[in-house]
Design an enzyme around this catalytic site. Structure first.
Site, PDB file in Angstrom:
ATOM      1  N   TYR A   1     -13.132  -5.401  -0.335  1.00 31.97           N
ATOM      2  CA  TYR A   1     -11.729  -5.546   0.056  1.00 31.97           C
ATOM      3  C   TYR A   1     -10.801  -5.321  -1.127  1.00 31.97           C
ATOM      4  CZ  TYR A   1      -7.401  -7.418   1.898  1.00 31.97           C
ATOM      5  OH  TYR A   1      -6.097  -7.553   2.304  1.00 31.97           O
TER       6      TYR A   1
ATOM      7  N   TRP B   1      -6.663  -3.339  -2.349  1.00 32.70           N
ATOM      8  CA  TRP B   1      -5.614  -2.353  -2.093  1.00 32.70           C
ATOM      9  C   TRP B   1      -5.886  -1.004  -2.738  1.00 32.70           C
ATOM     10  CZ3 TRP B   1      -0.085  -2.253  -0.594  1.00 32.70           C
ATOM     11  CH2 TRP B   1       0.186  -3.162   0.428  1.00 32.70           C
TER      12      TRP B   1
HETATM   13  N1  LIG Z   1      -3.278 -17.465  -3.923  1.00 29.29           N
HETATM   14  C1  LIG Z   1      -3.100 -16.326  -3.249  1.00 29.29           C
HETATM   15  N2  LIG Z   1      -4.058 -15.377  -3.300  1.00 29.29           N
HETATM   16  C2  LIG Z   1      -3.872 -14.216  -2.634  1.00 29.29           C
HETATM   17  C3  LIG Z   1      -2.694 -13.981  -1.889  1.00 29.29           C
HETATM   18  C4  LIG Z   1      -1.714 -15.019  -1.832  1.00 29.29           C
HETATM   19  O1  LIG Z   1      -0.663 -14.868  -1.165  1.00 29.29           O
HETATM   20  N3  LIG Z   1      -1.947 -16.166  -2.542  1.00 29.29           N
HETATM   21  N4  LIG Z   1      -2.532 -12.791  -1.231  1.00 29.29           N
HETATM   22  C5  LIG Z   1      -3.743 -12.126  -0.784  1.00 29.29           C
HETATM   23  C6  LIG Z   1      -3.451 -10.787  -0.276  1.00 29.29           C
HETATM   24  S1  LIG Z   1      -2.304 -10.714   1.005  1.00 29.29           S
HETATM   25  C7  LIG Z   1      -4.071  -9.682  -0.708  1.00 29.29           C
HETATM   26  S2  LIG Z   1      -3.792  -8.200   0.119  1.00 29.29           S
HETATM   27  C8  LIG Z   1      -5.033  -9.724  -1.821  1.00 29.29           C
HETATM   28  C9  LIG Z   1      -4.954  -8.499  -2.727  1.00 29.29           C
HETATM   29  O2  LIG Z   1      -6.114  -8.411  -3.487  1.00 29.29           O
HETATM   30  P1  LIG Z   1      -6.606  -7.028  -4.110  1.00 29.29           P
HETATM   31  O3  LIG Z   1      -6.214  -5.890  -3.231  1.00 29.29           O
HETATM   32  O4  LIG Z   1      -8.041  -7.167  -4.464  1.00 29.29           O
HETATM   33  O5  LIG Z   1      -5.730  -6.966  -5.432  1.00 29.29           O
HETATM   34  P2  LIG Z   1      -5.375  -5.756  -6.389  1.00 29.29           P
HETATM   35  O6  LIG Z   1      -4.919  -6.372  -7.657  1.00 29.29           O
HETATM   36  O7  LIG Z   1      -4.444  -4.821  -5.697  1.00 29.29           O
HETATM   37  O8  LIG Z   1      -6.785  -5.088  -6.636  1.00 29.29           O
HETATM   38  C10 LIG Z   1      -7.029  -3.747  -6.469  1.00 29.29           C
HETATM   39  C11 LIG Z   1      -7.969  -3.291  -7.575  1.00 29.29           C
HETATM   40  O9  LIG Z   1      -8.302  -1.927  -7.323  1.00 29.29           O
HETATM   41  C12 LIG Z   1      -8.224  -1.201  -8.540  1.00 29.29           C
HETATM   42  N5  LIG Z   1      -7.989   0.204  -8.185  1.00 29.29           N
HETATM   43  C13 LIG Z   1      -6.814   0.800  -7.890  1.00 29.29           C
HETATM   44  N6  LIG Z   1      -7.020   2.094  -7.589  1.00 29.29           N
HETATM   45  C14 LIG Z   1      -8.342   2.316  -7.695  1.00 29.29           C
HETATM   46  C15 LIG Z   1      -9.161   3.474  -7.533  1.00 29.29           C
HETATM   47  O10 LIG Z   1      -8.707   4.548  -7.192  1.00 29.29           O
HETATM   48  N7  LIG Z   1     -10.495   3.313  -7.743  1.00 29.29           N
HETATM   49  C16 LIG Z   1     -11.046   2.140  -8.123  1.00 29.29           C
HETATM   50  N8  LIG Z   1     -12.376   2.094  -8.307  1.00 29.29           N
HETATM   51  N9  LIG Z   1     -10.287   1.035  -8.299  1.00 29.29           N
HETATM   52  C17 LIG Z   1      -8.961   1.133  -8.087  1.00 29.29           C
HETATM   53  C18 LIG Z   1      -7.109  -1.856  -9.304  1.00 29.29           C
HETATM   54  O11 LIG Z   1      -7.191  -1.557 -10.680  1.00 29.29           O
HETATM   55  C19 LIG Z   1      -7.345  -3.332  -8.960  1.00 29.29           C
HETATM   56  O12 LIG Z   1      -8.232  -3.933  -9.874  1.00 29.29           O
HETATM   57  O13 LIG Z   1      -4.811 -10.906  -2.599  1.00 29.29           O
HETATM   58  C20 LIG Z   1      -4.875 -12.081  -1.818  1.00 29.29           C
HETATM   59  N10 LIG Z   1      -4.851 -13.259  -2.685  1.00 29.29           N
HETATM   60  N1  LIG Z   2       6.077  -6.745  -5.331  1.00 29.64           N
HETATM   61  C1  LIG Z   2       5.056  -7.020  -4.507  1.00 29.64           C
HETATM   62  N2  LIG Z   2       5.246  -6.972  -3.176  1.00 29.64           N
HETATM   63  C2  LIG Z   2       4.222  -7.253  -2.333  1.00 29.64           C
HETATM   64  C3  LIG Z   2       2.931  -7.550  -2.822  1.00 29.64           C
HETATM   65  C4  LIG Z   2       2.753  -7.628  -4.235  1.00 29.64           C
HETATM   66  O1  LIG Z   2       1.657  -7.932  -4.741  1.00 29.64           O
HETATM   67  N3  LIG Z   2       3.839  -7.354  -5.045  1.00 29.64           N
HETATM   68  N4  LIG Z   2       1.895  -7.783  -1.944  1.00 29.64           N
HETATM   69  C5  LIG Z   2       2.024  -7.221  -0.598  1.00 29.64           C
HETATM   70  C6  LIG Z   2       1.035  -7.771   0.317  1.00 29.64           C
HETATM   71  S1  LIG Z   2      -0.586  -7.287   0.141  1.00 29.64           S
HETATM   72  C7  LIG Z   2       1.348  -8.593   1.346  1.00 29.64           C
HETATM   73  S2  LIG Z   2       0.134  -9.111   2.421  1.00 29.64           S
HETATM   74  C8  LIG Z   2       2.741  -9.040   1.569  1.00 29.64           C
HETATM   75  C9  LIG Z   2       2.788 -10.544   1.842  1.00 29.64           C
HETATM   76  O2  LIG Z   2       3.966 -10.872   2.456  1.00 29.64           O
HETATM   77  P1  LIG Z   2       4.316 -12.407   2.714  1.00 29.64           P
HETATM   78  O3  LIG Z   2       3.109 -13.133   3.115  1.00 29.64           O
HETATM   79  O4  LIG Z   2       5.491 -12.451   3.614  1.00 29.64           O
HETATM   80  O5  LIG Z   2       4.800 -12.811   1.249  1.00 29.64           O
HETATM   81  P2  LIG Z   2       4.604 -14.082   0.297  1.00 29.64           P
HETATM   82  O6  LIG Z   2       5.289 -13.649  -0.961  1.00 29.64           O
HETATM   83  O7  LIG Z   2       3.201 -14.523   0.226  1.00 29.64           O
HETATM   84  O8  LIG Z   2       5.435 -15.244   0.983  1.00 29.64           O
HETATM   85  C10 LIG Z   2       6.824 -15.116   1.283  1.00 29.64           C
HETATM   86  C11 LIG Z   2       7.504 -16.453   1.177  1.00 29.64           C
HETATM   87  O9  LIG Z   2       6.977 -17.361   2.139  1.00 29.64           O
HETATM   88  C12 LIG Z   2       7.330 -18.670   1.730  1.00 29.64           C
HETATM   89  N5  LIG Z   2       6.390 -19.630   2.318  1.00 29.64           N
HETATM   90  C13 LIG Z   2       5.145 -19.947   1.889  1.00 29.64           C
HETATM   91  N6  LIG Z   2       4.590 -20.901   2.692  1.00 29.64           N
HETATM   92  C14 LIG Z   2       5.511 -21.165   3.650  1.00 29.64           C
HETATM   93  C15 LIG Z   2       5.533 -22.046   4.791  1.00 29.64           C
HETATM   94  O10 LIG Z   2       4.593 -22.764   5.080  1.00 29.64           O
HETATM   95  N7  LIG Z   2       6.641 -22.023   5.565  1.00 29.64           N
HETATM   96  C16 LIG Z   2       7.708 -21.220   5.298  1.00 29.64           C
HETATM   97  N8  LIG Z   2       8.744 -21.242   6.143  1.00 29.64           N
HETATM   98  N9  LIG Z   2       7.726 -20.400   4.218  1.00 29.64           N
HETATM   99  C17 LIG Z   2       6.636 -20.362   3.422  1.00 29.64           C
HETATM  100  C18 LIG Z   2       7.251 -18.656   0.219  1.00 29.64           C
HETATM  101  O11 LIG Z   2       8.344 -19.381  -0.329  1.00 29.64           O
HETATM  102  C19 LIG Z   2       7.272 -17.167  -0.141  1.00 29.64           C
HETATM  103  O12 LIG Z   2       8.259 -16.821  -1.094  1.00 29.64           O
HETATM  104  O13 LIG Z   2       3.543  -8.772   0.434  1.00 29.64           O
HETATM  105  C20 LIG Z   2       3.421  -7.433  -0.021  1.00 29.64           C
HETATM  106  N10 LIG Z   2       4.448  -7.188  -1.002  1.00 29.64           N
HETATM  107 MO   LIG Z   3      -1.901  -8.467   1.486  1.00 31.45          MO
END
Ligand SMILES: Nc1nc2c(c(=O)[nH]1)N[C@H]1C(S)=C(S)[C@@H](COP(=O)(O)OP(=O)(O)OC[C@H]3O[C@@H](n4cnc5c(=O)[nH]c(N)nc54)[C@H](O)[C@@H]3O)O[C@H]1N2
Ligand SMILES: Nc1nc2c(c(=O)[nH]1)N[C@H]1C(S)=C(S)[C@@H](COP(=O)(O)OP(=O)(O)OC[C@H]3O[C@@H](n4cnc5c(=O)[nH]c(N)nc54)[C@H](O)[C@@H]3O)O[C@H]1N2
Ligand SMILES: [Mo]
Length: 760
Positions: free
Chosen positions: A106, A108
């Protein structure tokens, strides 16, 4: 035009006076992101992995998995590394079968359709007989399992429930935004984008008279300059508030009976629950969520009285019992007669990424074909630690019992589990169990450091590709700026060389080179959309567009078509209707996800017993200056740090009570771990709530103290429920104290130790 397509948008490649490439904003992008240019910084960065590397104890057979992340690496020539990897794959497959390989992988990765790391890896491993994989996402894994039960399979992708932004701007008079619109989040879009328009749409909606009310523990989620109102509520309590709003509609007879009758089933059971003692009244909810009962009443009446949209951030379901707020919002929007009306109803993730609600025709095309995976084993993605911990165990998931296979080899390409997973100390213990761990990445991430064999991968600026999001109308030709460094290969080239060792190179490449594949994939887009230019014109111009409004068959029209004609366009739920309560989920018998929306207090929230010891609710939202852990070492992300550490925002009262001043180093801790971050008092946060973004590169000292500010040493690794088994990072209690210990400088950006010796 020379363009680069990224998850942060499209960039034009220009040259500065010295001839060095510069990534400039794409013409016409109203809000370009500062994240993308970090790719140039990484090209020759000391954290770049220069050639294949093997963990010393693994290479020499002198230590097991306990050496991961501790031992130095040995540089290995490509041929030697791939020979060893081929032998290891043969051994594991012969002895344990293909199910012993976990390559769910898993993450991005990067935006290109061809060089998509997971697709490449999965295609390669399928040719070798398959692997254990994962389903669902960390983004909206809980919603993705729940919504098909309630709204039908078109809503499997939580992104597609929202009304279009132009309809919202035209018709919506009240937008109630749970979790608000975190500034920075809409910068990113999986697969790429050409225009960042979320702010424009919000402006347009407000200019047309739409009122925005944000319910969030963090006033930082209120978009500035839009006269949006903020109602603070305790984290994880949105369900209680939504139930109370539903109760008000019941008590004050504000129900849309016609819509409930024609479009829903199961309302009676929900009504019974709302009325049953304790009645889910605004007074009941006030005690839970902290919002005054009078405010809840006024808001409920407003939702029923005007065209309104309830939009819920994905963060709400990245929590324990994360199904409940989504389900309660659907029930409320149906009761208020808003669901499926133009510009009204429910939306999940408006502004979470750039594309949700994007009112354009979607450009559809083929993915890199992955072949067929004959291995039946699949885990819900966030149960990775359980998979490694518990071979032969069973897991409840969406009405099934699934068996956890015995994993011997883990392979990750394009993701960083030591960023994205919760309770990273627990993952680190489970991670010792497999015999071999392979990671492909550009840079020394925490996961690459915990691998036995690391294969260095080319950056997106070092390869040609096509970038396109499935919710946009543009396709971009992303043209390489430079060759990868000498010891580095694209994932595709590395896997093709590996498969030659099995006599499968031609099956893998189909005799196409990079450009051949791009033309082949693009031809698939043209087959769907004949108006696209030929490949040569496209690659020269750099971008091609589809004109016109979204197609009628677009899943985003689904709820509107249904509500307009419930018999003619029924949903594919068991009843053909919106299931406010569902016999199907009831039949699973899950106490943690009953048959209708319900308030279920999490183990960790401000009202829990545990809050006596850990009185601060930690939220870990998305980082503004990077994409998760990607490009954390680059300038845009570093600019958000202080003294090299992440910044944790806290309510000033909580700081004063602990003798914490702005800029102090603080320790956040609970039973799972401890980290250091720099405190920023901020009255926008509710008392008792802290916010620390995800993605700081994991940096543990010998005692296990995390020095950089990675919240996942603290977050719980527990499924949202037995139904969806989604991740629950946002249900996390901690304590905070000023750190008067040794300065403990972060070392996340120092590469691991690499030995002088080179493997033969
Ligand atoms: N506490 C907490 N944890 C969270 C979240 C949260 O809200 N709170 N959010 C979650 C969510 S929504 C998500 S989507 C995940 C994201 O988690 P990930 O998608 O695992 O995070 P990334 O840092 O985007 O990791 C992508 C990796 O792919 C590598 N990469 C990029 N391009 C390539 C390529 O072409 N080839 C190879 N081999 N590698 C490449 C990058 O260098 C990087 O190390 O994190 C989750 N974790
Ligand atoms: N710049 C940037 N943008 C991103 C990403 C990134 O890594 N960097 N990651 C992307 C990815 S993979 C995803 S999945 C999306 C995630 O998109 P979201 O899940 O919408 O984003 P978050 O930043 O996790 O949370 C948004 C807000 O929700 C509020 N929140 C948290 N818990 C609660 C709750 O229980 N109740 C309420 N009402 N509010 C709450 C927090 O204050 C937080 O600022 O964002 C995407 N956008
Ligand atoms: Mo995500």
């Amino acid at each position: 035009m020379h363009l680069i397509g990224t998850h942060f948008g499209t960039y034009e490649v220009h040259r500065d006076a010295a001839g060095k490439p510069v990534l400039a904003p794409f013409a016409g992008d109203p809000a370009p992101s500062a994240i993308g240019p970090g790719l140039l910084e990484m090209a020759a960065h000391p954290l770049r992995i220069p050639q294949p590397m093997a963990r010393a104890g693994w290479w020499h057979g002198t230590s097991g998995g306990e050496g991961r992340g501790r031992e130095p690496f040995i540089p290995v020539p490509w041929d030697t590394a791939l020979n060893r990897l081929a032998d290891e794959l043969k051994r594991v497959i012969a002895r344990h079968g293909n199910s012993a390989i976990f390559a769910g992988s898993y993450g991005w990765a990067s935006a290109g359709r061809f060089h998509h790391a997971q697709s490449q890896l999965k295609r390669a491993l399928n040719l070798l007989g398959g692997f254990t994989t994962s389903v669902n996402t960390y983004s909206y894994g809980t919603a993705g399992v729940l919504l098909p039960h309630i709204l039908g399979s078109a809503q499997r992708d939580a992104c597609d429930t929202a009304p279009y932004w132009d309809d919202i701007a035209a018709a919506c008079q009240l937008m109630v935004a749970f979790g608000g619109f975190r500034p920075g989040n809409a910068q990113v879009e999986a697969g790429g984008s050409t225009r960042h328009r979320v702010r424009q749409w919000l402006d347009e909606a407000v200019a047309n008279g739409c009122r925005i009310v944000v319910l969030s523990p963090d006033g930082g989620d209120v978009p500035p300059g839009l006269k949006a109102e903020h109602i603070p509520l305790r984290p994880n309590t949105d369900t209680a508030l939504l139930l109370a709003m539903a109760h008000v509609l019941l008590e004050e007879e504000l129900l849309d009976h016609a819509l409930l009758q024609s479009c829903t089933v199961g309302f009676e059971a929900f009504e019974g629950y709302l009325r049953a003692a304790p009645a889910k009244s605004p007074e009941w909810a006030e005690a839970i969520c902290g919002v005054p009962a009078a405010t809840i009443r006024v808001l409920a009446r407003a939702v029923a009285a005007t065209r309104s949209t309830l939009t819920l951030a994905w963060s709400l379901q990245r929590a324990r019992f994360g199904e409940q707020p989504y389900w309660a919002a659907i029930a409320l929007a149906a009761m208020a007669g808003q669901i499926g009306k133009p510009g009204g109803g429910i939306a999940f993730g408006l502004g979470a990424v750039g594309s949700v609600g994007n009112p354009v025709r979607r450009l559809q095309g083929p993915a890199l074909p992955q072949g067929r995976n004959p291995v039946p084993h699949v885990i819900p993605v966030a149960r990775i630690t359980e998979l490694l911990e518990n071979p032969g165990g069973m897991l409840d998931y969406n009405g099934r019992r699934i068996a956890l296979p015995d994993i011997r080899l883990v392979w990750w390409a394009g993701g960083n589990p030591f960023h994205h997973h919760q309770d990273l100390h627990r993952l680190a213990r489970a991670w010792m169990r497999p015999e071999t761990v392979v990671v492909q990445d550009h840079v020394w991430t925490a996961s690459a450091r915990r691998a036995d064999l690391v294969l260095p991968s080319a950056l997106p600026i070092e390869r040609n590709d096509i970038a396109a999001s499935s919710r946009d109308n543009a396709i971009v030709f992303s043209r390489a700026i430079a060759q990868p460094p000498g010891g580095v290969r694209t994932d595709h080239a590395a896997l093709a060389d590996l498969l030659s060792r099995f006599g499968l190179r031609d099956a893998f490449t189909e005799d196409r080179d990079e450009m051949g594949w791009l033309e082949h994939l693009y031809t698939g887009y043209r087959a769907r959309h004949p108006e696209l230019p030929d490949f040569e014109t496209f690659s020269e111009e750099g971008v091609a567009w589809l004109e016109g409004p979204p197609e009628p068959a677009d899943p985003r029209h689904r709820l509107r078509r249904f509500v307009a004609d419930p018999d003619g366009a029924p949903l594919d739920t068991p009843s053909g209707r919106i299931e406010i309560s569902t016999p199907r989920i009831a039949s699973f018998g899950y106490a943690d996800c009953p048959s209708h929306p319900a308030w279920l207090p999490p183990e960790e929230w401000l009202g829990a017993e545990r809050a006596a010891r850990f009185p601060i609710h930690l939220l870990s939202p998305q980082p503004e200056g990077r994409l998760h852990s990607q490009l954390d070492p680059a300038a845009a992300s570093r600019a958000g740090k202080r003294d090299g550490r992440e910044v944790v925002r806290l309510n000033p009262q909580d700081c004063t009570a602990r003798g914490i001043a702005a800029g102090d180093t603080v320790r956040l801790f609970n039973d799972r771990g401890a980290l250091l971050a720099v405190a920023q008092p901020d009255a926008a946060l509710m008392p008792g709530v802290a916010s620390l973004p995800t993605g700081a590169w994991l940096d543990l000292d010998e005692s296990g103290l995390e020095r950089h500010g990675n919240p996942n040493v603290l977050t719980p690794d527990i499924g949202s429920s037995r139904l969806s088994q989604g991740p629950s990072p946002n249900s996390c209690l901690v304590q905070v104290a000023r750190w008067d210990g040794p300065a403990a400088p972060p070392r996340a950006f120092a590469p691991p130790a690499i030995l002088e010796e080179t493997a033969p």
